[in-house]
Scaffold this active site. Structure first.
Site, PDB file in Angstrom:
ATOM      1  N   LYS A 210      -6.707   0.306  -2.907  1.00 33.97           N
ATOM      2  CA  LYS A 210      -5.963   1.483  -2.468  1.00 33.97           C
ATOM      3  C   LYS A 210      -5.885   2.516  -3.595  1.00 33.97           C
ATOM      4  CE  LYS A 210      -1.370   2.487  -0.580  1.00 33.97           C
ATOM      5  NZ  LYS A 210      -0.170   1.894   0.015  1.00 33.97           N
ATOM      6  N   GLU A 216      -7.777  -5.804 -12.299  1.00 28.99           N
ATOM      7  CA  GLU A 216      -8.650  -6.909 -11.872  1.00 28.99           C
ATOM      8  C   GLU A 216      -9.840  -6.377 -11.077  1.00 28.99           C
ATOM      9  OE1 GLU A 216      -5.384  -6.771 -11.531  1.00 28.99           O
ATOM     10  OE2 GLU A 216      -4.442  -8.720 -11.891  1.00 28.99           O
ATOM     11  N   GLY A 271      -0.367  -2.305   1.098  1.00 29.76           N
ATOM     12  CA  GLY A 271      -1.497  -3.210   0.852  1.00 29.76           C
ATOM     13  C   GLY A 271      -1.465  -4.443   1.742  1.00 29.76           C
ATOM     14  N   ARG A 272      -0.303  -5.093   1.816  1.00 30.05           N
ATOM     15  CA  ARG A 272      -0.210  -6.352   2.580  1.00 30.05           C
ATOM     16  C   ARG A 272      -0.183  -6.113   4.087  1.00 30.05           C
ATOM     17  NH1 ARG A 272       3.991  -4.934  -0.366  1.00 30.05           N
ATOM     18  NH2 ARG A 272       6.089  -4.751   0.470  1.00 30.05           N
ATOM     19  N   GLU A 357       6.371 -10.841  -0.672  1.00 26.42           N
ATOM     20  CA  GLU A 357       6.322  -9.551  -1.356  1.00 26.42           C
ATOM     21  C   GLU A 357       7.201  -8.536  -0.622  1.00 26.42           C
ATOM     22  OE1 GLU A 357       2.416  -8.546  -2.959  1.00 26.42           O
ATOM     23  OE2 GLU A 357       2.842  -6.466  -2.505  1.00 26.42           O
ATOM     24  N   HIS A 388      -0.981 -36.016   5.695  1.00 27.40           N
ATOM     25  CA  HIS A 388      -1.322 -37.112   4.788  1.00 27.40           C
ATOM     26  C   HIS A 388      -0.902 -36.784   3.364  1.00 27.40           C
ATOM     27  CE1 HIS A 388      -3.726 -39.282   7.816  1.00 27.40           C
ATOM     28  NE2 HIS A 388      -3.769 -38.067   8.335  1.00 27.40           N
ATOM     29  N   LYS A 508       1.308  -5.220 -13.100  1.00 28.46           N
ATOM     30  CA  LYS A 508       0.154  -4.361 -13.362  1.00 28.46           C
ATOM     31  C   LYS A 508       0.270  -3.691 -14.733  1.00 28.46           C
ATOM     32  CE  LYS A 508      -1.241  -3.374  -8.610  1.00 28.46           C
ATOM     33  NZ  LYS A 508      -1.691  -2.409  -7.627  1.00 28.46           N
TER      34      LYS A 508
HETATM   35  C1  G6Q Z   1       0.411  -5.164  -1.479  1.00 27.81           C
HETATM   36  C2  G6Q Z   1       0.575  -5.012  -2.913  1.00 27.81           C
HETATM   37  C3  G6Q Z   1      -0.563  -5.534  -3.753  1.00 27.81           C
HETATM   38  C4  G6Q Z   1      -1.808  -4.660  -3.740  1.00 27.81           C
HETATM   39  C5  G6Q Z   1      -2.735  -5.114  -4.858  1.00 27.81           C
HETATM   40  C6  G6Q Z   1      -4.032  -4.345  -4.901  1.00 27.81           C
HETATM   41  O1  G6Q Z   1       1.217  -4.814  -0.654  1.00 27.81           O
HETATM   42  O2  G6Q Z   1       0.922  -3.732  -3.245  1.00 27.81           O
HETATM   43  O3  G6Q Z   1      -0.930  -6.847  -3.401  1.00 27.81           O
HETATM   44  O4  G6Q Z   1      -2.441  -4.723  -2.508  1.00 27.81           O
HETATM   45  O5  G6Q Z   1      -2.066  -5.013  -6.079  1.00 27.81           O
HETATM   46  O6  G6Q Z   1      -3.800  -2.979  -5.074  1.00 27.81           O
HETATM   47  P1  G6Q Z   1      -4.969  -1.943  -4.893  1.00 27.81           P
HETATM   48  O7  G6Q Z   1      -5.444  -2.024  -3.480  1.00 27.81           O
HETATM   49  O8  G6Q Z   1      -4.396  -0.602  -5.250  1.00 27.81           O
HETATM   50  O9  G6Q Z   1      -6.065  -2.353  -5.838  1.00 27.81           O
END
Ligand code: G6Q
Length: 545
Positions: A210, A216, A271-272, A357, A388, A508
């Site tokens: 996003k 990462e 994001g989620r 989250e 199990h 972050k």
């Molecule tokens: C989701 C969070 C988090 C995010 C990641 C990746 O709701 O905000 O999991 O999706 O940190 O972020 P970017 O898409 O900006 O790389």
């Protein structure tokens, strides 16, 4: 938008629920079932293709009445409307929360700051579908003219867990000539393994971020670019082998990706909550546009149900209220999610982010400390494997672990009698958890007296049973929308913002401070606590240049 959260604990509705709890806390499910032959029927609701039987919970119809009164009092109905109509319910980031627009029917009008977002969504969906068709048909070629055989999605958190979960879930619908891999971890092992065995000439990378600044993802994307350029021998190859999904066009361009190959989404998608946006591009390439649209229709069916059904028949609302009942009255700390489908192996991990989250918060919307326990620890693995392993604790441990059992009438593949066996376990577990086995029953089986306590099962362990006809794009969409709206239901009653994530933002920035200290020359001054300073020094001493 100003939202003043209702301090729910001080309301007469909450007090009535608390008084009622005293009359329920010690009642056994055996007695609740014995006293009401119509219980299962009365406590089963349907939404789209999903059926929820919540009768194996420690509650009565009176409990449900009181819980729904709490939901009414919390302002849930208005908040649902506020979300669906684009108000900025994410108050700490001043953003609309419009994942529901990602699956709205074309022609619906949903505005953020007066701008109708639905045409934007439709435009991006069309662009995704066009691209997916070109990749699937072989019309889109790599730099050396070969067709694409492997897709690697690079993203993390919300830009990874959703598509990775859905790709696995819908594998039977995928084009097996195309493999999709997911890279998320900054641990170099992840990109190493994800690219190993792949032919760069046949590999497409989708950089999903996003912000397009996540350490990462950008680190992995740079390593992927090096791998590709080394393999194909020309930097121009990047254009044919990299596309991006992002809200940040300038960073995408800076990375070397043609903006024409950027698939857009917007700041009003968390994001989620994003895998049904362009973040699902890898999934759409795998299953094709039409199944992807079926999935959106599944989401939409539950959105409509959530928005319109009375709370006592509202499947996501009921799931939320039942969870809250255990969380805030019985003191349960966790919520297990146990899908009886091998293809849903990643579903609990996906829900873990969605729920933890969103609702892992300790202050309310107005910044004051919460008065109630908020989001539980969400976890699980597919049945029957869990049986199990840790189910022992569910049956005979000292903790109360409410669990959602998710099962399907029809298997993806008919393999002997496997599906009946799977479902026999599914039904048997919730029955055993609810009813247990009394000492008398154990004795009647001729068990030696000294073993009777060990072989007795207390029962009264609550479960929800969620059934769907089969695991399909449509029902997957329905399931995910159900949990999205369950999370909102609970968040509103707790008075918290389910749509920000300052805890993630902290992570972050923290590593950015330490990273240069690990590789700096000489003896950098370390300004941390004595433990962190010593650990960094130890690491530096052992680190090979
Ligand atoms: C989701 C969070 C988090 C995010 C990641 C990746 O709701 O905000 O999991 O999706 O940190 O972020 P970017 O898409 O900006 O790389």
């Amino acid at each position: 938008m100003e939202i003043t959260p209702v301090r729910i604990k001080g309301t007469p509705e909450w007090r009535a629920l608390a008084e009622h709890f005293a009359t329920i806390r010690d009642v056994h499910l055996r007695d609740l079932f014995a006293g009401d032959p119509g219980r299962a029927e009365a406590m089963t609701v349907e939404a789209a293709d999903l059926v929820l039987d919540y009768s194996k919970n420690r509650l009565t119809t009176e409990t449900v009445r009181l819980l729904t009164a709490v939901a009414q009092r919390s302002g849930l109905r208005d908040r649902i409307e506020a979300m669906f109509t684009g108000e900025h319910v994410n108050v700490t980031e001043d953003r609309a929360v419009l994942h529901i627009a990602l699956r709205a029917e074309a022609g619906t009008h949903i505005a953020d700051r007066g701008h109708d977002v639905v045409p934007d969504v439709q435009r991006v969906l069309t662009k995704m579908a066009d691209f997916a068709r070109r990749v699937r048909s072989g019309e889109w070629r790599g730099f050396s003219g070969k067709r694409i055989r492997s897709v690697v999605n690079i993203g993390i958190g919300g830009s990874d867990l959703g598509p990775a979960m859905a790709y696995d879930a819908l594998l039977p619908f995928s084009d097996r000539a195309l493999s999709v891999r997911f890279v998320s971890n900054v641990d170099g092992a992840d990109i190493w393994e994800a690219t190993s065995g792949l032919d760069p000439a046949e590999t497409l990378f989708i950089v999903s971020s996003k912000t397009f600044t996540t350490l990462e993802t950008i680190g992995n994307a740079k390593s992927a670019r090096e791998w590709l350029v080394a393999g194909l021998g020309h930097p121009k190859a990047v254009e044919r082998h990299f596309v991006a999904v992002s809200t940040n066009a300038s960073e995408v361009q800076g990375f070397g990706i043609d903006p024409a190959n950027m698939f857009e989404f917007w700041d009003w998608v968390g994001g989620r909550y994003s895998y049904d946006s362009a973040i699902g591009l890898s999934l759409m390439i795998s299953i094709g546009p039409e199944p992807f649209f079926d999935m959106l229709a599944g989401f939409r069916a539950v959105d409509e149900h959530f928005r319109s059904a009375p709370f006592e028949h509202n499947l996501p609302v009921l799931l939320g209220l039942i969870g809250l009942w255990y969380n805030d009255f019985f003191g349960a700390e966790t919520q297990a999610v146990l899908p009886y489908s091998h293809y849903l192996a990643k579903f609990p991990a996906y829900l873990q982010q969605l729920d933890m989250e969103s609702n892992g918060k300790c202050v309310t919307l107005d910044g004051s400390p919460v008065e109630l326990s908020t989001g539980p620890v969400v976890w699980g693995t597919p049945g029957t494997n869990g049986q199990h392993a840790y189910y022992q604790l569910l049956h005979q441990g000292t903790r109360l672990v409410p669990a959602d059992f998710i099962g399907f009438m029809h298997p993806a593949h008919r393999v002997g009698d496997h599906h009946d066996l799977l479902m026999a376990n599914f039904f048997a577990q919730t029955e055993a958890l609810a009813f247990g086995k009394t000492a008398e029953q154990v004795r009647a089986e001729g068990v030696a007296e000294r073993l009777v306590p060990h072989r007795t099962f207390p029962g009264n362990r609550p479960t929800n049973t969620i059934l769907a006809p089969e695991l399909s794009p449509r029902t997957l969409g329905e399931l995910v929308a159900t949990y999205e709206h369950k999370v909102l239901t609970q968040g509103v009653i707790w008075g918290i913002n389910s749509f920000d994530q300052w805890g993630v933002e902290l992570g972050k920035s923290l590593a950015l401070r330490i990273a240069p200290e690990l590789s700096a020359d000489g003896e950098p001054a370390l300004g941390h606590d004595s433990s962190t300073n010593a650990l960094i020094r130890r690491y530096r001493a052992a680190r090979r240049p």
